[in-house]
Design a protein around this motif. Structure first.
Motif, PDB file in Angstrom:
ATOM      1  N   LYS A   1       1.131  -5.360  -2.820  1.00  0.00           N
ATOM      2  CA  LYS A   1       0.912  -4.670  -4.098  1.00  0.00           C
ATOM      3  C   LYS A   1       1.351  -3.211  -4.008  1.00  0.00           C
ATOM      4  O   LYS A   1       1.924  -2.663  -4.961  1.00  0.00           O
ATOM      5  CB  LYS A   1      -0.564  -4.761  -4.486  1.00  0.00           C
ATOM      6  CG  LYS A   1      -1.005  -6.161  -4.880  1.00  0.00           C
ATOM      7  CD  LYS A   1      -2.488  -6.198  -5.230  1.00  0.00           C
ATOM      8  CE  LYS A   1      -2.916  -7.595  -5.647  1.00  0.00           C
ATOM      9  NZ  LYS A   1      -4.364  -7.677  -5.963  1.00  0.00           N
ATOM     10  N   ILE A   2       1.103  -2.573  -2.867  1.00  0.00           N
ATOM     11  CA  ILE A   2       1.532  -1.186  -2.696  1.00  0.00           C
ATOM     12  C   ILE A   2       3.051  -1.102  -2.703  1.00  0.00           C
ATOM     13  O   ILE A   2       3.638  -0.199  -3.321  1.00  0.00           O
ATOM     14  CB  ILE A   2       0.961  -0.619  -1.384  1.00  0.00           C
ATOM     15  CG1 ILE A   2      -0.570  -0.502  -1.482  1.00  0.00           C
ATOM     16  CG2 ILE A   2       1.570   0.734  -1.056  1.00  0.00           C
ATOM     17  CD1 ILE A   2      -1.236  -0.080  -0.200  1.00  0.00           C
ATOM     18  N   GLU A   3       3.704  -2.048  -2.015  1.00  0.00           N
ATOM     19  CA  GLU A   3       5.174  -2.071  -1.988  1.00  0.00           C
ATOM     20  C   GLU A   3       5.734  -2.171  -3.403  1.00  0.00           C
ATOM     21  O   GLU A   3       6.685  -1.485  -3.766  1.00  0.00           O
ATOM     22  CB  GLU A   3       5.649  -3.264  -1.159  1.00  0.00           C
ATOM     23  CG  GLU A   3       5.627  -3.040   0.337  1.00  0.00           C
ATOM     24  CD  GLU A   3       6.818  -2.213   0.775  1.00  0.00           C
ATOM     25  OE1 GLU A   3       7.947  -2.474   0.324  1.00  0.00           O
ATOM     26  OE2 GLU A   3       6.599  -1.283   1.562  1.00  0.00           O
TER      27      GLU A   3
END
Length: 251
Positions: A20-22
């Motif tokens: 999700k951060i990517e």
């Protein structure tokens, strides 16, 4: 070490968070992260020669699920390994190494383990509750560095004007208080468990600091001064006739 299997729920949750951060940072964000990474050396100076065993994933699982671990550990002064059960509580970095604060259910006490000295770690199925009186903030405040267990001691140190700006700009201990003194100097006071770490840190500053309290540290420094005078009775002199090796004040 014993890496945590990828089937672990904690591992899966962290993998999902990473994905999700990517997605959130996108290509521009990744380029910025790469640029930041290029600004730093890829290693920490004065780090331990041996890398820490691959135990972080198991510890994440153990701390998250309150799992007891079976560890095999070799203390620096020990002739052989020792195995026992612990409940991991917190992991933190200090002076080029990783440390684990853990509870020993058998003895009802907290200990500190250097992860570089772990020979083996196995997460068990049984669970345990952290001790009711364990307070991570209190544990942090108890030590000047990493060592706890000494008597609570109040320290009062007076730094001269040359070093005062450097002392003012950092937090040396969570309990610290600063007081300006005549001539541009500063007094630093804090309370922590008595430890050789404070004395070693004071010695680092040489003639730029004076210990006002406790008396026990003043006595230790007096003994050290006598030993230094006896051992280095004929100091090397700089060209101007003054003793060489005077400590430079940080810029």
């Amino acid at each position: 070490g014993a890496p945590m299997k990828n089937t672990s729920r904690v591992f899966a949750d962290l993998e999902d968070l990473g994905a999700k951060i990517e997605t959130a940072i996108g290509e521009a964000g990744r380029e910025q992260l790469a640029a930041i990474e290029a600004c730093f050396f890829p290693h920490e100076r004065r780090a331990y020669r041996q890398s820490a065993p691959e135990v972080l994933w198991p510890l994440v699982e153990a701390i998250a699920k309150r799992r007891v671990c079976r560890v095999t550990y070799r203390a620096p002064s020990a002739a052989s390994d020792k195995s026992y059960e612990v409940l991991p509580l917190k992991v933190f970095a200090w002076d080029g190494s990783l440390y684990l604060v853990c509870h020993v259910p058998k003895h009802g006490s907290q200990i500190l383990l250097n992860l570089q000295r772990l020979r083996r770690l196995r997460v068990l199925t049984k669970q345990a509750k952290p001790p009711a009186d364990f307070d991570p903030n209190a544990f942090e405040h108890a030590a000047f560095g990493i060592f706890v267990g000494g008597a609570p001691t109040s320290y009062r140190l007076r730094f001269d004007a040359a070093l005062a700006p450097y002392i003012r700009e950092r937090v040396w201990h969570p309990s610290q208080e600063l007081r300006d003194v005549a001539g541009g100097g500063v007094e630093l006071t804090f309370t922590c468990h008595a430890s050789y770490e404070v004395g070693a840190w004071v010695q680092h500053w040489g003639e730029h600091v004076q210990v006002l309290a406790p008396a026990s540290l003043r006595r230790d420094l007096a003994k050290l001064g006598a030993w230094l005078g006896e051992t280095y009775r004929a100091p090397l002199l700089a060209r101007d006739g003054r003793p060489s090796g005077r400590r430079q004040v940080p810029r």
